[in-house]
Scaffold this motif. Structure first.
Motif, PDB file in Angstrom:
ATOM      1  N   ALA A 334       0.830  -1.204   0.000  1.00 22.15           N
ATOM      2  CA  ALA A 334       0.000   0.000   0.000  1.00 22.15           C
ATOM      3  C   ALA A 334       0.857   1.244   0.000  1.00 22.15           C
ATOM      4  O   ALA A 334       2.054   1.217   0.306  1.00 22.15           O
ATOM      5  CB  ALA A 334      -0.928   0.001   1.210  1.00 22.15           C
ATOM      6  N   VAL A 343      -4.181   1.322  -2.177  1.00 20.93           N
ATOM      7  CA  VAL A 343      -3.648  -0.022  -1.995  1.00 20.93           C
ATOM      8  C   VAL A 343      -3.204  -0.517  -3.360  1.00 20.93           C
ATOM      9  O   VAL A 343      -3.964  -0.471  -4.336  1.00 20.93           O
ATOM     10  CB  VAL A 343      -4.691  -0.973  -1.384  1.00 20.93           C
ATOM     11  CG1 VAL A 343      -4.123  -2.385  -1.270  1.00 20.93           C
ATOM     12  CG2 VAL A 343      -5.136  -0.473  -0.017  1.00 20.93           C
ATOM     13  N   GLU A 346      -3.523  -6.301  -3.403  1.00 27.69           N
ATOM     14  CA  GLU A 346      -4.214  -6.987  -2.319  1.00 27.69           C
ATOM     15  C   GLU A 346      -4.889  -8.258  -2.813  1.00 27.69           C
ATOM     16  O   GLU A 346      -4.831  -9.297  -2.152  1.00 27.69           O
ATOM     17  CB  GLU A 346      -5.255  -6.065  -1.680  1.00 27.69           C
ATOM     18  CG  GLU A 346      -5.973  -6.679  -0.497  1.00 27.69           C
ATOM     19  CD  GLU A 346      -6.896  -5.707   0.194  1.00 27.69           C
ATOM     20  OE1 GLU A 346      -7.353  -6.026   1.307  1.00 27.69           O
ATOM     21  OE2 GLU A 346      -7.173  -4.618  -0.369  1.00 27.69           O
TER      22      GLU A 346
END
Length: 390
Positions: A334, A343, A346
């Motif tokens: 991030a 971010v 992920e």
């Protein structure tokens, strides 16, 4: 970290050229900085130009508008695809000739069209009748090409429907341009960003060729085909070497379009991405709970300060740390801003060394394209991405 090269499909990795690494090894940076090696830009330009043959190479300025990059390319004889008055002014200020610049954005301010016309630029893009009206009013007699929408793409990042028009509208726009006193010379399209193999162009070219031949059958003497960008950079998956890639695309084009008087190509990413490295720093490594399976690694650069292309995790940047070779594990990566959208990775966590900690320097390879040009001006008070060219 590595880049792939080879005569055809690259199958082995070689180090980033030593001039860039030597500079990085002796230079301290107190904020995120993109370092560009203009020698790599020149090498990539030469390779793509060899592969493209007689096609004109129009560098897509939006990929990286650093003055040093533009000046180096002007010296090599490059042409340019400009999306705005600012990009046109940049190229002209560094010595580019107006006849080597096309105004390729289909959405233009009328006053900017007039400026470009006064500056000597004669080639404009359009994909709507009202855009043709603006061009006719502000650049009378200009040459125009109609941008086609691409419905079929195998690119990692297909473009949206924001640009281009369909077959029937394209044919109508050719007629309208002629009625307005413009010179409708051809079509353009964009196969989609990061089309990793030249063979992936085939379906798009089939689609575009049907429209091209329909226009010619309708009596339009087309002389220009702009095949746009899509030329890839290495982000972890194998790609063809630049010369072989460009030559492969041109073979596919010739097989479908025949002997076109003039062909344009607009590499951006494929020309500059691998010339750049971003130097950044780890700010924090943490877990959100004792049950958290993944670490969170926060860098001092994020989506708003240069890494916008991590949107959808489409572009997988290559990271180098001081602990490479030691045990690694998945982490959520991030940026530093107070925005929950900041971010980077992920859905597919990034594997980074477990020893990584705050203060570690991180290099992000192959970041010469669409980083500095996407960097915001001080979001959350973080400075925009610095750029150093060697």
């Amino acid at each position: 970290m590595t880049m792939l090269f080879g005569e055809a499909v690259a199958s082995r990795a070689v180090p980033v050229p030593s001039r860039l690494d030597a500079f990085l090894s002796v230079t301290e940076f107190d904020r995120p900085t993109l370092v560009i090696d203009t020698d790599i830009v020149a090498e990539r330009y030469a390779a793509l130009k060899r592969g493209l043959g007689r096609a004109d190479l129009h560098y897509a300025v939006k990929a990286n508008p650093a003055r040093e990059v533009i000046a180096r390319l002007i010296g090599l004889g490059s042409h340019f695809d400009a999306a705005s008055r600012g990009e046109i002014e940049l190229c002209l200020s560094l010595g580019a000739r107006p006849e080597t610049i096309s105004f390729g954005n289909t959405i233009k301010r009328a006053s900017d069209i007039a400026f470009a016309h006064r500056a000597g630029i004669t080639l404009f893009a359009a994909d709507a009748d009202v855009e043709l009206d603006k061009i006719a009013a502000n650049a009378p007699g200009a040459r125009v090409y109609i941008r086609l929408i691409v419905e079929t793409s195998q690119a990692d990042w297909p473009l949206s429907r924001k640009f281009g028009c369909d077959r029937d509208m394209a044919l109508n726009l050719l007629n309208r341009a002629r009625a307005l006193g413009l010179d409708p010379v051809g079509f353009s399209f964009h196969v989609g960003s990061q089309t990793r193999q030249s063979a992936m162009w085939a379906a798009t070219l089939d689609e575009m060729a049907r429209i091209w031949h329909a226009a010619r059958a309708a009596g339009h003497d087309l002389s220009l085909l702009n095949i746009g960008g899509g030329f890839p950079a290495f982000y972890g998956e194998p790609i063809e070497a630049p010369e072989a890639y460009a030559a492969g695309v041109m073979r596919l084009v010739r097989a479908r379009f025949g002997d076109v008087a003039r062909i344009m190509a607009e590499p951006g990413r494929g020309l500059v991405a691998e010339s750049g490295v971003i130097v950044c720093e780890v700010l924090l490594v943490a877990h959100k709970s004792a049950r958290d399976a993944h670490r969170w690694v926060f860098l001092d650069i994020g989506r708003f300060s240069g890494l916008a292309e991590t949107e959808g995790e489409a572009i997988r940047y290559q990271f180098e740390t001081p602990h490479d070779g030691l045990p690694a594990g998945p982490c959520i990566l991030a940026g530093p801003s107070c925005d929950s959208a900041d971010v980077l990775y992920e859905k597919r966590p990034m594997a980074l060394p477990l020893a990584l900690s705050a203060g570690d320097r991180v290099l992000i390879r192959n970041t010469g394209a669409y980083t500095s040009s996407y960097s915001s001006i001080g979001f959350n008070g973080f400075p925009p991405l610095d750029v150093v060219a060697i």
